[in-house]
Write a protein that holds these residues in place. Structure first.
Motif, PDB file in Angstrom:
ATOM      1  N   ARG A 172       0.819  -1.207   0.000  1.00 35.94           N
ATOM      2  CA  ARG A 172       0.000   0.000   0.000  1.00 35.94           C
ATOM      3  C   ARG A 172       0.858   1.266   0.000  1.00 35.94           C
ATOM      4  O   ARG A 172       0.592   2.231  -0.712  1.00 35.94           O
ATOM      5  CB  ARG A 172      -0.952   0.000   1.180  1.00 35.94           C
ATOM      6  N   VAL A 210       0.546   4.217  -2.728  1.00 38.18           N
ATOM      7  CA  VAL A 210       0.103   5.561  -2.357  1.00 38.18           C
ATOM      8  C   VAL A 210       1.156   6.593  -2.762  1.00 38.18           C
ATOM      9  O   VAL A 210       0.834   7.644  -3.331  1.00 38.18           O
ATOM     10  CB  VAL A 210      -0.204   5.637  -0.845  1.00 38.18           C
ATOM     11  N   ALA A 211       2.424   6.261  -2.524  1.00 36.50           N
ATOM     12  CA  ALA A 211       3.493   7.208  -2.864  1.00 36.50           C
ATOM     13  C   ALA A 211       3.520   7.475  -4.367  1.00 36.50           C
ATOM     14  O   ALA A 211       3.633   8.634  -4.801  1.00 36.50           O
ATOM     15  CB  ALA A 211       4.838   6.656  -2.401  1.00 36.50           C
ATOM     16  N   THR A 225       1.065   7.092  -6.531  1.00 37.24           N
ATOM     17  CA  THR A 225      -0.130   7.822  -6.948  1.00 37.24           C
ATOM     18  C   THR A 225      -0.007   9.301  -6.589  1.00 37.24           C
ATOM     19  O   THR A 225      -0.372  10.174  -7.392  1.00 37.24           O
ATOM     20  CB  THR A 225      -1.389   7.225  -6.282  1.00 37.24           C
ATOM     21  N   THR A 226       0.520   9.567  -5.388  1.00 33.26           N
ATOM     22  CA  THR A 226       0.694  10.960  -4.975  1.00 33.26           C
ATOM     23  C   THR A 226       1.634  11.691  -5.930  1.00 33.26           C
ATOM     24  O   THR A 226       1.340  12.803  -6.385  1.00 33.26           O
ATOM     25  CB  THR A 226       1.274  11.028  -3.548  1.00 33.26           C
ATOM     26  N   GLU A 227       2.765  11.038  -6.255  1.00 30.73           N
ATOM     27  CA  GLU A 227       3.719  11.663  -7.172  1.00 30.73           C
ATOM     28  C   GLU A 227       3.064  11.918  -8.531  1.00 30.73           C
ATOM     29  O   GLU A 227       3.224  12.981  -9.135  1.00 30.73           O
ATOM     30  CB  GLU A 227       4.939  10.758  -7.354  1.00 30.73           C
ATOM     31  N   HIS A 228       2.302  10.932  -8.991  1.00 33.13           N
ATOM     32  CA  HIS A 228       1.609  11.040 -10.275  1.00 33.13           C
ATOM     33  C   HIS A 228       0.689  12.264 -10.281  1.00 33.13           C
ATOM     34  O   HIS A 228       0.712  13.078 -11.206  1.00 33.13           O
ATOM     35  CB  HIS A 228       0.784   9.769 -10.503  1.00 33.13           C
ATOM     36  N   LEU A 229      -0.098  12.367  -9.219  1.00 37.06           N
ATOM     37  CA  LEU A 229      -1.058  13.469  -9.105  1.00 37.06           C
ATOM     38  C   LEU A 229      -0.331  14.807  -9.068  1.00 37.06           C
ATOM     39  O   LEU A 229      -0.719  15.766  -9.744  1.00 37.06           O
ATOM     40  CB  LEU A 229      -1.904  13.271  -7.843  1.00 37.06           C
ATOM     41  N   GLN A 230       0.759  14.869  -8.287  1.00 36.27           N
ATOM     42  CA  GLN A 230       1.506  16.122  -8.172  1.00 36.27           C
ATOM     43  C   GLN A 230       2.064  16.553  -9.526  1.00 36.27           C
ATOM     44  O   GLN A 230       1.953  17.718  -9.913  1.00 36.27           O
ATOM     45  CB  GLN A 230       2.656  15.965  -7.175  1.00 36.27           C
ATOM     46  N   TYR A 261      10.827   9.680 -12.837  1.00 36.33           N
ATOM     47  CA  TYR A 261       9.747  10.421 -12.197  1.00 36.33           C
ATOM     48  C   TYR A 261       8.470  10.208 -12.996  1.00 36.33           C
ATOM     49  O   TYR A 261       7.978  11.113 -13.651  1.00 36.33           O
ATOM     50  CB  TYR A 261      10.074  11.918 -12.094  1.00 36.33           C
ATOM     51  N   GLY A 288       5.645   8.591 -11.578  1.00 38.12           N
ATOM     52  CA  GLY A 288       4.511   8.261 -10.716  1.00 38.12           C
ATOM     53  C   GLY A 288       4.152   6.796 -10.867  1.00 38.12           C
ATOM     54  O   GLY A 288       4.992   5.910 -10.674  1.00 38.12           O
ATOM     55  N   LEU A 344      -7.583   7.761 -11.942  1.00 43.71           N
ATOM     56  CA  LEU A 344      -7.140   9.128 -11.664  1.00 43.71           C
ATOM     57  C   LEU A 344      -7.630  10.070 -12.760  1.00 43.71           C
ATOM     58  O   LEU A 344      -8.126  11.168 -12.477  1.00 43.71           O
ATOM     59  CB  LEU A 344      -5.611   9.148 -11.586  1.00 43.71           C
TER      60      LEU A 344
END
Lengths: 232, 243
Positions: free
Chosen positions: A30, A34-35, A37-42, A179, A181, A208
């Protein structure tokens, strides 16, 4: 010892089973998911915001000086033609192996769609509305921000949806400079022939994109209540 | 030496271009992939889109295939195809490693721009023109071949152009799953910290992309020299120049 290991069921993501979908994998990793997905979103949000910030003045320039319009559109379309996997390496000498490389590269793609969104949007504002506003004493700045931009919003948001959804998908290519994501998970999954990992990342990518798309639609509805009334 | 000088050196060395796995080798591979996949996409997509446009049904499908195509990452689809038992990473003749998987992904990503623009092009033929054709006693087939298709052709060509750019981009990304094409040199250059090779190959890919785009624009101009060459805003909003 051996008995104990044999008695334990192999998890659905062990190399022997290698299932496409594995809830156990999602649970066990997990943190990684989560990490990523967060990077992807950012990266996605930063790229689209960068595209917006650059597209707005360019669109205003193109509107003010019609001769510039062909140049602005021509150059941005030319950049758009360059495949993402080729654009990122071309930025590396300037930005290095960083998230900035991905953000700037994807921002350039978003820019192309958004400049056209701004131009088409502003063009969609009826002339008589603009004339009325001028007649009411609106100056150029107030006219732009109070009348033209709000009325251009539906067309602009349509362009933002296209830009955002494709940016989410393209962010995966950022894995070239590490980088990407969720793209990093896909890449790792391919290298290790790890099906659950790459499918989970792929599904999250699509989710997403859909979520951000819905968010933009909702935002547009809230910001332009008059379009709902017209539709009724 | 700076990265720029190294890149220049790489591009001006004959050995970088020739030989197995050299730039020329990979370039030929990628061009072959692009042409084959585009033809596959045309063979599958055009008849369906033309027919749907002619009978005026399936607009929802024709429009939404573009939205789906945009949301699914090319890389993800390639990854699934290569990791699956079929088509897997097997070599396919001149198409290189993972050739079949790459071709399938390429053809699939060529479909959205082709189908959406073709469908829209047929639907955009003005109603009064269609009525005139009917009034002249044309049959459905005649109306399609003599009226709808010629009028739709310029816009259809812009779809082919978008598809070409899309396929070329996707063919580059195939390298991320150890597939064929010039992208392989980019990826291996980055993996081995030989950045000048990666950047040099990227320059080649970008240059060819621009040449293809200009050539396609020229071809489009030949079809209908008097018409506006740019994709109408309405179509663009749907197709979105997806890459």
């Amino acid at each position: 010892m051996t008995l104990l290991a044999a008695a334990r069921e192999p998890s659905c993501y062990s190399a022997l089973v290698n299932e496409w979908w594995c809830a156990q994998y999602v649970e066990d990793r997990r943190g990684d998911i989560v990490a990523a997905t967060t990077e992807h979103l950012q990266i996605t949000v930063a790229a689209v915001v960068l595209g917006l910030v650059l597209a707005f003045p360019l669109a205003l320039l193109a509107r003010r000086y019609p001769r510039l319009e062909a140049t602005v559109l021509g150059v941005s379309t030319g950049l758009y033609t360059i495949p993402s996997l080729a654009l990122l390496p071309l930025l590396v000498p300037f930005t290095g192996l960083s998230a900035n490389t991905v953000i700037i590269g994807l921002g350039v793609y978003a820019l192309t769609v958004l400049v056209r969104g701004f131009l088409d949007g502003l063009r969609s504002v009826p002339d008589d509305v603009v004339e009325s506003a001028v007649g009411l004493g609106y100056g150029p700045t107030r006219l732009l921000f109070k009348v033209q931009l709000p009325l251009a919003l539906p067309v602009l948001v349509a362009a933002m949806r296209v830009a955002t959804v494709s940016t989410v998908a393209l962010t995966t290519v950022g894995t070239l400079v590490s980088y990407g994501g969720l793209g990093d998970l896909i890449s790792h999954g391919v290298q290790r022939n790890f099906r659950a990992e790459l499918v989970t990342a792929a599904v999250l990518c699509v989710l997403l994109a859909v979520l951000l798309d819905i968010l933009l639609v909702v935002m547009q509805r809230l910001l332009t209540p008059w379009t709902r009334q017209a539709a009724r | 030496m700076s990265l720029f000088e190294l890149t220049w050196q790489y591009l001006t060395t004959a050995a970088s271009w020739t030989g197995s796995g050299g730039l020329l080798d990979r370039l030929a591979e990628q061009l072959l992939l692009t042409v084959t996949a585009l033809l596959m996409g045309l063979l599958v997509g055009l008849p369906v889109a033309l027919w749907l446009g002619h009978i005026g049904r399936g607009g929802f499908l024709a429009i939404n295939i573009s939205n789906i195509g945009r949301a699914v990452p090319t890389f993800a689809l390639l990854a699934v195809l290569v990791t699956a038992d079929w088509p897997g990473p097997a070599q396919l003749g001149p198409y290189g490693r993972a050739g079949l998987a790459t071709l399938i992904a390429l053809a699939l990503f060529a479909l959205p721009p082709l189908v959406t623009t073709t469908y829209t092009a047929i639907r955009e033929v003005p109603d009064d023109v269609l009525e005139a054709a009917d009034g002249m006693g044309m049959s459905g087939v005649q109306r399609f071949w003599r009226v709808e298709l010629p009028l739709a052709l310029p816009l259809m060509m812009s779809g082919v152009r978008l598809a070409l750019v899309q396929v070329w981009a996707t063919a580059t990304i195939a390298a991320l799953v150890a597939g064929p094409g010039v992208g392989a040199i980019i990826v291996s250059g980055f993996a081995r910290n030989h950045y000048s090779e990666g950047i040099g190959a990227a320059l080649v890919v970008a240059a060819v992309a621009l040449v293809l785009e200009v050539a396609a624009a020229g071809a489009q101009k030949l079809v209908e020299p008097t018409r506006e060459r740019r994709v109408p805003a309405k179509v663009r909003a749907v197709v979105g120049d997806s890459l």
